[in-house]
Design an enzyme around this catalytic site. Sequence first.
Site, PDB file in Angstrom:
ATOM      1  N   GLU A 278     -16.374  15.434  35.631  1.00  0.00           N
ATOM      2  CA  GLU A 278     -15.500  14.891  36.673  1.00  0.00           C
ATOM      3  C   GLU A 278     -15.660  13.381  36.721  1.00  0.00           C
ATOM      4  OE1 GLU A 278     -15.934  16.351  40.647  1.00  0.00           O
ATOM      5  OE2 GLU A 278     -16.039  18.459  40.027  1.00  0.00           O
TER       6      GLU A 278
ATOM      7  N   GLU B  65     -22.380  20.866  40.847  1.00  0.00           N
ATOM      8  CA  GLU B  65     -23.195  19.909  41.594  1.00  0.00           C
ATOM      9  C   GLU B  65     -24.176  20.605  42.544  1.00  0.00           C
ATOM     10  OE1 GLU B  65     -20.623  17.137  43.526  1.00  0.00           O
ATOM     11  OE2 GLU B  65     -19.671  16.486  41.678  1.00  0.00           O
TER      12      GLU B  65
END
Length: 632
Positions: free
Chosen positions: A534, A322
């Site tokens: 995720e 991320e």
Amino acid sequence: MYLSLSYTTLFVCLYCVEVVYSQDASRTILNASRTGLPSSDVVGSITIPTTFTSVSSVEASSIFSLTSSASFIIITAAPTSTASSNPSIAPFPPVGSIPRDYSPAGLARLWDLIGPVEIPPITTTVIPQTPIALPSPPPALYPSFFAVTPKDILPDLKFPKGFLFGVASAAYQVEGAVKDEGKGPSVWDWASRQPGVIVDNSTADVVDLHYYLYKEDVARIAALGVNAHSFSISWARIFPFGAADSPVNQEGIDHYADVIATHLESNVTPVVTLFHWDPPLALSAYYGGFASPNIVDDFIHYAKTVFTAYNGSVHTWYTFNEPQVFCSGLGSFPFNLILPNGVNSSNAQFQCSYYLLKAHAGAVKAFREMHITGEIAFKSADYVGMPWRTNNTEDVDAVERHAAFGIGIFADPVYTTGDWPQILKDTLPPDYLPRFTQEESKEILGTADFFAIDAYRTYWNTAPPEGIGACVKNLSDPLWPSCNLEVMVDLNGWASGPASDPLTPWLQATPQFLRTSFKEYHRRWPTPKIYLSEFGFTQPFEGMRTPAELFQITEDPERTNYYMTYLSELLLSIHEDGIPVEGAFAWAIMDNAEWNSGLSARFGIQYVNYSSPNLERSYKRSAFALCKFMAF
């Protein structure tokens, strides 16, 4: 993982007649009463305060969020905090003032910046009795006429052969043992000790102690039938000082070699992330970390060291977790205290983005030149978005801005153009967002073998009250530069989905939009393979319960429903939409240190009793549901 580092929440009303101000350590709230009901153009009437106190760090996607209902509008924002708003904090030594002393004394000096560290209750690797015996599964939660069991969910649809059905974790969030066996301090070891950063004042000094309990943890997920585990390596364990010319910590190399071997022995595929938000603190002290060009060569050297050590044992790699979330935090407290000269809270995010992409590209180039077996990419986060008002061109444009400043800032250069999204270049001057040279663009384009997305939720987007054009021209606008609002309710005031724990206000369960999101991911950034890298949910108020309430803690129906609905929609995405999804990873393997939320926000499919001497783990209902879903 994808989460809000902190939020400032403003409750703002139309036609306000009464305003009550309150503030605590983690948020600022303006409550107001109002008259009248919202219309489809309600956001055009919002009055946003021009001044308010900012607190702590940055929202995960660096985008303000707006929701409306029949009684109020909620705008979730993350204004930049500055050191001056925290006058009681001892200043970090000026960047560059600490000499590069790679001796034990030099390492001790770095640890002095952290202060005392909690000694873990276990200091050697625990060898569990295997195989792990699963407890009896939980009984049916609902009558069969109301809710089907996992085996009855889309019984004719199966995941593709070789599908990675995994769980996920990150080094800082689970390992503990932060000072053991030669490890250097990470930025988060320091940040977690700054006043007001962690809501419950906890640290990750011990947390789950996965560093010594990894054999048990791997055995426990293998017992569930999980066939993959996505985890990260701590850069500061491999290079305590971080730098390319500093010594390698062989104990760190050996540790992760055994972690990987343990996974393979248990038939659990290791998926490895090189960087999950925990850079060595030394690099911030030496030159300002990811806000400096020096980070590029140091990261590439670290990556090459890890590739060499574990080539052939790991086949799926991520360079960065991320990156848009990580970089967006650099301009906020406390990370704005460790920026180099020439970088400030306003441009830190974009300086970081530039250097991080160069580091990613350099690592992937090395991966390919070294003929490392397997595949490599990075993990995106966020969603593309949907226009809140479908017939409103400004909201359509707001979606494009959300996509560009969220996923696109890293995905466009790597997957499609070799350059920043045009929206960013039209909005940000070169002193904010450095421009790529033709050679840099060539080096960055194509540096991913697949697309990975941490897709927790999907929302709508709308234009700022003053309009996108006015926002873009006004650098002091609190929504600049993204100039869009994230909307968590429909036009009638209904939430997009069930709420998670109050400590994760950015998260609502939105399985009904998952297929739409995956179509957009694949359309905008097409690759032969996609991983849902995720997804997860915090059971509301779970962190408030005590170990004596274990029987209630392990009953997590909202999290269970989240997983069952998301996985079902993922199956439909594969079979009906033709999206090449080949893996899904549930966050998280167990409760852990959730960044600014500390130990209070619980994402785990296993409960961890932090007050027990052996940090006992217990499976929750969601773990069994995932196990059964995979089995069928």
